[in-house]
Write an enzyme that holds these catalytic residues in place. Structure first.
Site, short mmCIF file in Angstrom:
data_model
loop_
_atom_site.label_atom_id
_atom_site.label_comp_id
_atom_site.label_asym_id
_atom_site.label_seq_id
_atom_site.Cartn_x
_atom_site.Cartn_y
_atom_site.Cartn_z
N TYR A 130 -12.10 -0.48 -9.72
CA TYR A 130 -10.89 0.15 -10.26
C TYR A 130 -9.77 -0.88 -10.24
O TYR A 130 -9.57 -1.57 -9.25
CB TYR A 130 -10.50 1.36 -9.42
CG TYR A 130 -9.24 2.07 -9.88
CD1 TYR A 130 -9.21 2.74 -11.10
CD2 TYR A 130 -8.09 2.06 -9.10
CE1 TYR A 130 -8.07 3.40 -11.53
CE2 TYR A 130 -6.94 2.74 -9.53
CZ TYR A 130 -6.93 3.39 -10.74
OH TYR A 130 -5.80 4.05 -11.16
N ASP A 187 -8.92 -9.15 -7.85
CA ASP A 187 -8.01 -8.03 -7.62
C ASP A 187 -8.01 -7.71 -6.13
O ASP A 187 -8.92 -7.08 -5.60
CB ASP A 187 -8.46 -6.82 -8.45
CG ASP A 187 -7.49 -5.64 -8.29
OD1 ASP A 187 -6.63 -5.70 -7.40
OD2 ASP A 187 -7.63 -4.67 -9.05
N LYS A 197 -0.01 -2.55 -2.60
CA LYS A 197 -0.15 -1.91 -1.30
C LYS A 197 0.56 -2.67 -0.17
O LYS A 197 1.77 -2.59 -0.06
CB LYS A 197 -1.63 -1.67 -1.02
CG LYS A 197 -2.26 -0.82 -2.16
CD LYS A 197 -3.61 -0.27 -1.84
CE LYS A 197 -4.32 0.29 -3.06
NZ LYS A 197 -4.21 1.72 -3.25
N1 PMP Z 1 -6.51 -2.43 -8.10
C1 PMP Z 1 -7.14 -1.93 -7.04
C2 PMP Z 1 -8.26 -2.71 -6.43
C3 PMP Z 1 -6.75 -0.72 -6.50
O1 PMP Z 1 -7.39 -0.22 -5.44
C4 PMP Z 1 -5.67 -0.03 -7.08
C5 PMP Z 1 -5.18 1.31 -6.53
N2 PMP Z 1 -5.87 1.89 -5.55
C6 PMP Z 1 -5.04 -0.59 -8.19
C7 PMP Z 1 -5.48 -1.80 -8.67
C8 PMP Z 1 -3.88 0.10 -8.84
O2 PMP Z 1 -2.78 0.09 -8.01
P1 PMP Z 1 -1.62 1.19 -8.17
O3 PMP Z 1 -2.20 2.50 -7.79
O4 PMP Z 1 -0.54 0.68 -7.25
O5 PMP Z 1 -1.18 1.13 -9.59
#
Ligand code: PMP
Length: 425
Positions: free
Chosen positions: A144, A239, A267
């Site tokens: 994701y 990521d 985060k």
């Molecule tokens: N990349 C990863 C690996 C994530 O886990 C997340 C959210 N859990 C995102 C991108 C997207 O981040 P956000 O919810 O702050 O938009």
């Protein structure tokens, strides 16, 4: 435990917001009961609207590596907020956080701050396409990367929770240049590069896939990605929205010895405030507007309060003690839970302070191998743990997080409760 006040709030919320929530998995759709409304966070604990305490193993889905309301983070936020919440003009706290990130993360020579992980990845992909002059982006099934159109195929997180591999509202054209490959499959990757390597702008991966369970990859697989992208002039984007500053200051890149061209963060980097970032090689980052021709902007990007929360958090992580503490707690939890999990047909996957209860054994490496049937057992376990004061993510597809406000006693009681739950559920 009662959920009277939470249930009342939830009823009101459902009239006003779809399913009462502002992010889908929060709605408790795949576990029992209604969502808890959280009144306060205190260190390792959440306190709900009915005044009950829970050990928080979700940690706002990752940011809270120090636990809730850490005094030094709060002090930084309060101090900075007194001087104004946003300027839309440069401010010194941006530099402080940028220095911390570039000093810590392998190959990160420059950085740009945004307001979420979604924005960070979306912008990094645009930059990779602009820099290489190529269109294809390779992503992995079950990873994701936020909810930008081009990446909302074969995602994990809420997408797998709700059994959809994509989303309505995304035109075919938006995902036409997204290629999805299985994790842990060197051959597929090699074949893809042999066939279309000269059209691939970037390979994007969660180096520690943590959005469809915890699908730990072989380090050799990640190194293969690095080699193939380099050979074919494609960029490697790690990521690290979850793994960044959680596995150590150098993230998964440091752990696996794989330096990406670009990395994305979220985060922890915002210490609980809405922050994302992407960064990497100077020559690539200099293609961003206004220096270069790849446009990217944000009204609240780099806002002082969020930067101060992030910097306070990273400063508290700087000496490495928190990572060692979390590894100790993680080992303790694993030692208690893993044997019982194995004896009941489950598995305990863990890396540092990230853990996942796979309701199958061994723990899978690919989302295709995750068995949906296990999610009912997770829902039962989740309900039991909640009743005993342990708050886990409300979906069996989501990982758990330990935080530095947890004590050995907290983790021992969590281990006992999980073990008992596994034996019954
Ligand atoms: N990349 C990863 C690996 C994530 O886990 C997340 C959210 N859990 C995102 C991108 C997207 O981040 P956000 O919810 O702050 O938009």
């Amino acid at each position: 435990m009662t959920r009277q006040r939470s249930a009342e709030l939830y009823r009101r919320a459902c009239e006003l917001m779809p399913a009462g929530v502002n992010s889908p998995v929060r709605a408790f759709g795949s576990v029992h009961g209604t969502p808890l409304y959280i009144a306060r966070g205190e260190g390792a604990h959440l306190i709900d609207a009915d005044g009950q305490r829970y050990l928080d193993c979700c940690g706002s889905w990752g940011p809270l590596i120090l636990g809730h309301a850490h005094p030094e983070v709060l002090a930084a936020v309060e101090r900075t907020a007194r001087d104004g919440l946003t300027f839309g003009a440069p401010c010194a706290p941006e530099i402080a956080l940028a220095e911390l990130v570039t000093a810590s993360y392998p190959g990160c020579e420059m950085v740009r701050f945004v307001s979420s992980g979604t924005e960070a990845v979306m912008s990094a992909v645009r930059l990779a396409r602009g820099f290489t002059g190529r269109d294809l982006v390779v992503k992995f099934n079950g990873c994701y990367h936020g909810h930008s159109d081009a990446l909302l195929v074969a995602g994990g997180s809420g997408l797998v929770t709700f059994g959809v591999s994509s989303s309505a509202g995304i035109p075919q054209g938006a995902v036409a240049d997204t290629v999805v490959v299985s994790l842990d499959d060197d051959d597929a990757l090699t074949a893809l590069f042999a066939e279309r390597g000269d059209r691939i702008a970037a390979v994007l991966i969660e180096p520690v896939p943590a959005n469809a369970g915890l699908l730990l990859q072989r380090p050799e697989f990640l190194r293969r990605l690095r080699d193939l992208t380099r050979e074919h002039g494609a960029l490697l984007i790690l990521d690290e929205v979850i793994s960044g500053f959680r596995l150590g200051l150098a993230g998964a890149a440091g752990l696996y010895g794989v330096t990406p061209d670009l990395a994305t963060f979220g985060k922890i980097i915002g210490g609980g405030m809405p922050v994302g970032a992407f960064g990497g090689r100077r020559d690539i980052m200099q293609r961003l507007a206004p220096l270069g021709d790849v446009y990217q902007a944000g009204t609240l990007s780099g806002n002082p309060v969020a930067m101060a929360a992030g910097a306070a958090t990273l400063n508290l992580l700087a000496d490495g003690r928190v990572f060692r503490q979390l590894e100790d707690l993680g080992q303790m939890l694993e030692a208690r839970v893993a044997p019982v999990a194995a004896a009941t047909g489950a598995a305990f996957a863990r890396l540092g302070s990230i853990f996942w209860l796979a309701m199958q054994a061994p723990a899978p490496r690919r989302v295709e191998d995750v068995r949906r049937e296990g999610m009912g057992r997770y829902a039962d376990l989740h309900g039991r743990l909640l009743e005993q004061g342990f708050y886990l993510a409300p979906s069996g597809w989501e990982v758990g997080f330990l935080n530095a406000a947890m004590t050995a006693t907290d983790v021992a009681s969590l281990g006992d409760a999980v073990v008992e739950g596994l034996q019954r559920a």
